[in-house]
Design a protein around this motif. Structure first.
Motif, PDB file in Angstrom:
ATOM      1  N   ILE A  15      -5.570  -6.383   3.591  1.00 38.91           N
ATOM      2  CA  ILE A  15      -6.337  -6.571   4.928  1.00 38.91           C
ATOM      3  C   ILE A  15      -7.466  -5.921   4.637  1.00 38.91           C
ATOM      4  O   ILE A  15      -7.743  -4.577   4.514  1.00 38.91           O
ATOM      5  CB  ILE A  15      -5.331  -5.987   5.912  1.00 38.91           C
ATOM      6  N   GLN A  16      -8.668  -6.579   4.898  1.00 42.37           N
ATOM      7  CA  GLN A  16     -10.119  -6.108   5.046  1.00 42.37           C
ATOM      8  C   GLN A  16     -10.299  -5.839   6.424  1.00 42.37           C
ATOM      9  O   GLN A  16     -10.062  -6.639   7.331  1.00 42.37           O
ATOM     10  CB  GLN A  16     -11.167  -7.197   4.558  1.00 42.37           C
ATOM     11  N   PRO A  17     -10.665  -4.322   6.931  1.00 38.23           N
ATOM     12  CA  PRO A  17     -10.700  -3.830   7.954  1.00 38.23           C
ATOM     13  C   PRO A  17     -11.838  -5.080   8.933  1.00 38.23           C
ATOM     14  O   PRO A  17     -11.389  -5.373  10.153  1.00 38.23           O
ATOM     15  CB  PRO A  17     -11.492  -2.608   7.862  1.00 38.23           C
ATOM     16  N   VAL A  18     -12.963  -5.011   8.359  1.00 37.76           N
ATOM     17  CA  VAL A  18     -13.944  -5.740   9.305  1.00 37.76           C
ATOM     18  C   VAL A  18     -13.413  -7.263   9.491  1.00 37.76           C
ATOM     19  O   VAL A  18     -13.657  -7.996  10.677  1.00 37.76           O
ATOM     20  CB  VAL A  18     -15.442  -5.817   8.663  1.00 37.76           C
ATOM     21  N   LEU A  35      -1.116   0.298  14.685  1.00 43.29           N
ATOM     22  CA  LEU A  35      -1.827  -0.966  14.175  1.00 43.29           C
ATOM     23  C   LEU A  35      -2.992  -0.423  13.104  1.00 43.29           C
ATOM     24  O   LEU A  35      -3.303  -0.972  12.022  1.00 43.29           O
ATOM     25  CB  LEU A  35      -2.517  -1.612  15.326  1.00 43.29           C
ATOM     26  N   GLN A  36      -3.404   0.673  13.581  1.00 40.13           N
ATOM     27  CA  GLN A  36      -4.553   1.300  12.598  1.00 40.13           C
ATOM     28  C   GLN A  36      -3.968   1.656  11.298  1.00 40.13           C
ATOM     29  O   GLN A  36      -4.523   1.568  10.146  1.00 40.13           O
ATOM     30  CB  GLN A  36      -5.078   2.450  13.272  1.00 40.13           C
ATOM     31  N   SER A  37      -2.682   2.093  11.283  1.00 41.39           N
ATOM     32  CA  SER A  37      -1.894   2.754  10.231  1.00 41.39           C
ATOM     33  C   SER A  37      -1.377   1.560   9.384  1.00 41.39           C
ATOM     34  O   SER A  37      -1.599   1.570   7.910  1.00 41.39           O
ATOM     35  CB  SER A  37      -0.785   3.788  10.445  1.00 41.39           C
ATOM     36  N   ILE A  38      -0.893   0.579   9.985  1.00 37.44           N
ATOM     37  CA  ILE A  38      -0.132  -0.572   9.009  1.00 37.44           C
ATOM     38  C   ILE A  38      -1.357  -1.421   8.476  1.00 37.44           C
ATOM     39  O   ILE A  38      -1.002  -2.247   7.614  1.00 37.44           O
ATOM     40  CB  ILE A  38       0.993  -1.422   9.719  1.00 37.44           C
ATOM     41  N   THR A  39      -2.462  -1.758   9.077  1.00 40.61           N
ATOM     42  CA  THR A  39      -3.466  -2.498   8.603  1.00 40.61           C
ATOM     43  C   THR A  39      -4.650  -1.690   7.950  1.00 40.61           C
ATOM     44  O   THR A  39      -5.475  -2.149   7.327  1.00 40.61           O
ATOM     45  CB  THR A  39      -4.176  -3.063   9.529  1.00 40.61           C
TER      46      THR A  39
END
Length: 337
Positions: free
Chosen positions: A150-153, A82-86
């Motif tokens: 995709i914006q992280p926050v 999830l951390q990588s694809i987003t």
């Protein structure tokens, strides 16, 4: 090409983490309400124990240890994907609502559908997967922007919103249910390892056997996806196709884990982060470390929790949250600066 010194460092860390796991397993086999002397562990494992010793070890302790270890591995691998694809260092199946989606589906199934005891164990992962996949799809659609991606926050906030909404739905669902079913859902919500029997291993193990090799096979593509969309497009990667396949893998891993361990968060956050800090951000290097570290974290949390208070102990999810919540706040503040 990966430098030999980095590979050597990875192997050393894998060896140390494996040692931690084995040490925690040995400690866990001896601790509990029914004490089992450590000098009797080896004879009991070899089939030379008394009926009580073999019952405690093979029916109570070992199944729970194996299930907890596998579940932690699945959650850590799910978080890494999830951390990588987003491209979002805060992504975790528990934090962004995927676990809550699985929980809502399980609650609906458990409360309102006829349950066949012979197929219940095998139906739960499928039900959890459907709920988690639907939730993940909705979160992704709400968080995605054509101009900025995709914006992280933004993704985390939407995921937290979905998680709270789904938790509220579960409370509404159980408010009129019978007491026994309410107790089960309540334990699930706190991350209490309830599926502590050998058949429940089949709910997790096949997914790990499938998706660990799959994720390592996709490691180079994950490296590129983790950089930026223009770079991925430039080298000829079909971004949406890869993301969908990897998202399904992450959801399946998380759903299989939480279907037997309950709503446990932060393992998928901490495992990959600690692994990256130790061996770097290349997926070929950090994924094996993250998988082992995630398994050890949950195993350690459950071993501590079930022996910390009498008679039922403290849920592993609560022990993990004591460590994971401050770590999440630290990462959130770090990403904003």
């Amino acid at each position: 090409m990966i430098h030999p010194s980095i590979l050597r460092k990875q192997r050393i860390i894998l060896g140390i983490t494996t040692t931690f796991i084995l040490f925690t397993i040995i400690i866990g086999m001896g601790l509990g309400q029914a004490s089992l002397s450590y000098d009797r562990l080896l004879p009991t494992l070899l089939g030379q124990g008394t009926f009580k010793e073999e019952f405690v070890l093979f029916s109570l302790r070992l199944p729970r240890i194996v299930i907890t270890l596998l579940a932690g591995m699945a959650l850590a691998l799910s978080g890494a994907i999830l951390q990588s694809i987003t491209r979002n260092n805060l992504a975790d199946p528990g934090i962004i609502g995927i676990n809550a989606g699985a929980g809502a589906a399980i609650a609906l199934f458990f409360l309102y559908f006829p349950i066949d005891s012979s197929s219940f164990i095998y139906m739960l992962p499928a039900v959890a997967f459907i709920g988690a996949l639907l939730t993940a799809t909705l979160i992704y659609l709400f968080a995605y922007n054509k101009q900025t991606g995709i914006q992280p926050v933004h993704l985390v906030l939407i995921g937290v919103g979905f998680s709270m909404a789904l938790s509220g739905i579960m409370i509404v669902l159980i408010s009129s249910a019978e007491r026994a079913k309410v107790d089960f859902i309540a334990k699930w919500l706190t991350g209490n390892v309830w599926g502590a029997d050998w058949p429940f291993i089949l709910a997790i193990l096949p997914w790990l056997l499938l998706f660990i090799p799959f994720t390592l096979y996709k490691a180079n593509r994950l490296n590129i996806l983790n950089l930026s969309e223009p770079i991925a497009v430039g080298v000829g990667i079909s971004i949406q196709k890869e993301r969908i396949m990897l998202l399904v893998a992450a959801v399946a891993l998380a759903a299989s884990a939480v279907s037997v361990t309950g709503g446990i968060a932060f393992i998928g956050l901490m495992g990959p982060h600690i692994a990256k800090a130790l061996v770097g951000s290349r997926h070929q290097l950090f994924i094996p470390v993250a998988v082992l570290f995630g398994g050890w974290l949950l195993l350690l949390a459950d071993t501590i929790g079930r022996n910390l208070a009498e008679p039922d102990g403290i849920a592993a999810g609560i022990i993990v949250a004591f460590i994971g919540a401050p770590y999440f706040v630290y990462l959130l503040l770090k990403n904003e600066t």
